[in-house]
Write a protein that holds these residues in place. Structure first.
Motif, short mmCIF file in Angstrom:
data_model
loop_
_atom_site.label_atom_id
_atom_site.label_comp_id
_atom_site.label_asym_id
_atom_site.label_seq_id
_atom_site.Cartn_x
_atom_site.Cartn_y
_atom_site.Cartn_z
N ALA A 240 0.88 -1.18 0.00
CA ALA A 240 0.00 0.00 0.00
C ALA A 240 0.91 1.22 0.00
O ALA A 240 1.99 1.20 0.58
CB ALA A 240 -0.87 -0.01 1.25
N SER A 241 0.47 2.27 -0.67
CA SER A 241 1.33 3.46 -0.74
C SER A 241 0.51 4.74 -0.80
O SER A 241 -0.69 4.72 -1.07
CB SER A 241 2.22 3.38 -1.98
OG SER A 241 1.40 3.39 -3.14
N GLY A 242 1.21 5.83 -0.56
CA GLY A 242 0.61 7.15 -0.73
C GLY A 242 1.00 7.67 -2.11
O GLY A 242 2.18 7.71 -2.45
N PHE B 200 3.44 8.78 8.45
CA PHE B 200 3.12 9.12 7.08
C PHE B 200 3.81 10.46 6.82
O PHE B 200 4.32 11.09 7.74
CB PHE B 200 1.59 9.23 6.90
CG PHE B 200 0.87 7.91 7.06
CD1 PHE B 200 1.07 6.87 6.16
CD2 PHE B 200 0.03 7.68 8.15
CE1 PHE B 200 0.43 5.65 6.30
CE2 PHE B 200 -0.62 6.46 8.30
CZ PHE B 200 -0.42 5.44 7.39
N GLU B 201 3.79 10.93 5.58
CA GLU B 201 4.58 12.12 5.24
C GLU B 201 3.85 13.42 5.59
O GLU B 201 2.62 13.50 5.58
CB GLU B 201 4.89 12.11 3.74
CG GLU B 201 5.97 11.13 3.35
CD GLU B 201 5.61 9.68 3.62
OE1 GLU B 201 4.43 9.31 3.42
OE2 GLU B 201 6.51 8.92 4.05
N TYR C 142 5.82 14.85 1.08
CA TYR C 142 5.20 14.29 -0.14
C TYR C 142 5.67 15.07 -1.37
O TYR C 142 6.01 14.50 -2.40
CB TYR C 142 3.67 14.36 -0.07
CG TYR C 142 2.99 13.30 0.79
CD1 TYR C 142 3.17 11.94 0.52
CD2 TYR C 142 2.15 13.66 1.84
CE1 TYR C 142 2.52 10.98 1.29
CE2 TYR C 142 1.50 12.70 2.61
CZ TYR C 142 1.69 11.36 2.33
OH TYR C 142 1.05 10.41 3.09
N VAL D 97 4.76 6.57 -2.41
CA VAL D 97 5.70 6.39 -1.31
C VAL D 97 5.14 5.40 -0.29
O VAL D 97 3.95 5.38 -0.02
CB VAL D 97 6.06 7.76 -0.64
CG1 VAL D 97 4.82 8.55 -0.30
CG2 VAL D 97 6.93 7.58 0.59
N GLY D 98 6.02 4.56 0.21
CA GLY D 98 5.60 3.57 1.20
C GLY D 98 6.75 3.14 2.09
O GLY D 98 7.87 3.65 1.96
N THR E 221 -3.38 4.08 -1.56
CA THR E 221 -4.43 4.07 -0.54
C THR E 221 -4.72 5.46 0.00
O THR E 221 -5.67 5.66 0.75
CB THR E 221 -4.03 3.15 0.63
OG1 THR E 221 -2.78 3.62 1.16
CG2 THR E 221 -3.91 1.71 0.20
N ASP E 222 -3.89 6.43 -0.35
CA ASP E 222 -4.10 7.82 0.08
C ASP E 222 -3.27 8.69 -0.85
O ASP E 222 -2.43 8.19 -1.58
CB ASP E 222 -3.68 8.01 1.55
CG ASP E 222 -2.27 7.50 1.82
OD1 ASP E 222 -2.12 6.30 2.08
OD2 ASP E 222 -1.32 8.30 1.69
N1 HPA Z 1 3.11 7.12 3.10
C1 HPA Z 1 3.91 6.11 3.45
N2 HPA Z 1 3.49 4.85 3.51
C2 HPA Z 1 2.23 4.58 3.16
C3 HPA Z 1 1.36 5.59 2.77
C4 HPA Z 1 1.82 6.93 2.74
O1 HPA Z 1 1.10 7.88 2.42
N3 HPA Z 1 0.17 5.00 2.49
C5 HPA Z 1 0.33 3.68 2.70
N4 HPA Z 1 1.58 3.42 3.11
#
Ligand code: HPA
Length: 269
Positions: A111-113, A189-190, A195, A206-207, A231-232
């Motif tokens: 999952a990442s932003g 989170f950032e 970001y 980013v993750g 995911t965001d």
């Molecule tokens: N930043 C870092 N890691 C993450 C994020 C994020 O926004 N969303 C899911 N993992």
């Protein structure tokens, strides 16, 4: 180190007669692919000698052997994150064990932003490359002769698998993005400024995972394919509060699409 890795591999090879050449590491909220594994055989991390034990919510901590897309595979349900306090050697330990088990291809998900302004929540991003911003390098220290001291990283994510995944996504009518995943240690989170900085550095998402395992897989000669679920959003004007629960929810909602691509890619591999 090598002795321990071999002891771990020997334990696993005694515990199961399965000899897959494909492995999967499932990320936060993305464990459902594992539910599709047939003729399954599970080994809990806690029973495996020298294996770290997973702690974070959303990760259940076991190896699953079985069939997916008609192929023998092994899946790691639950990975080890640097932010949990594991050393980089521990985070990447399972990948080295995979090498001893004869794994040739590794599929990773996370999952990442999203930092790319064209991205939306729920998008699937095929990882084309990464940027390693972890504070410690997983290959720091004495070189294990699975690979060279100074490994090439010009194709960390297999171009062939990326091309095949794109063709499969098109066939299945699934929209996919492509982009660069930047790995950072977390657990925060950032900030909006971070970001923005990561986007300027070349990141599309980013993750807090994946990069260490992919580096070690490359060092071991294991080919990699990765998908990240956005995911965001870390995009100016779209940044809202992020929680782990929301990350899990968004990942869960996007799972079927990711699962379909991975399953088909494995079937045709
Ligand atoms: N930043 C870092 N890691 C993450 C994020 C994020 O926004 N969303 C899911 N993992």
């Amino acid at each position: 180190m090598l002795e321990k890795i071999r002891e771990t591999a020997a334990y696993i090879m005694k515990a199961t007669a399965r000899r897959p050449e494909t492995a999967i590491i499932l990320g936060t909220g993305l464990g459902r692919l594992a539910d599709e594994i047939e003729e399954r055989q599970e080994i809990a991390y806690k029973d495996i000698p020298h294996f770290p034990v997973s702690t974070v919510e959303g990760h259940s901590g076991k190896l699953i052997f079985g069939k997916l897309g008609g192929k023998e595979i092994m899946a790691m349900q639950g990975r080890f994150h640097y932010y949990e306090g594991y050393s980089m050697k521990e985070v990447t330990y399972p990948v080295r064990v995979m090498r001893e088990l004869g794994i040739k291809t590794l599929f990773v998900s996370n999952a990442s932003g999203g930092t790319n302004p064209d991205f939306e929540i729920g998008d699937l991003m095929i990882i084309t490359d990464h940027i390693n911003l972890f504070p410690e390098h997983p290959l720091r220290g004495k070189n294990i002769d699975y690979g060279p001291r100074f490994p090439d990283m010009s194709e960390a994510y297999s171009k062939d698998l990326i091309a095949r995944a794109k063709a499969i996504a098109a066939e299945l009518g699934i929209t996919v993005r492509e982009g660069v995943y930047l790995g950072t240690q977390g657990p925060t989170f950032e900030t909006p400024s971070e970001y923005r900085m990561f986007h300027r550095l070349g990141a599309d998402a980013v993750g807090m995972s994946t990069v260490p395992e992919v580096i070690v897989a490359n060092h071991c000669g294991i080919k990699v394919f990765g998908i990240s679920i956005v995911t965001d959003l870390g995009v100016d004007g779209k940044i809202v509060e992020v929680t782990h629960e929301e990350v899990q929810k968004a990942a869960d909602a996007a799972q079927p699409k990711m699962t379909a691509i991975m399953r088909e890619l494995i079937r045709r591999a």
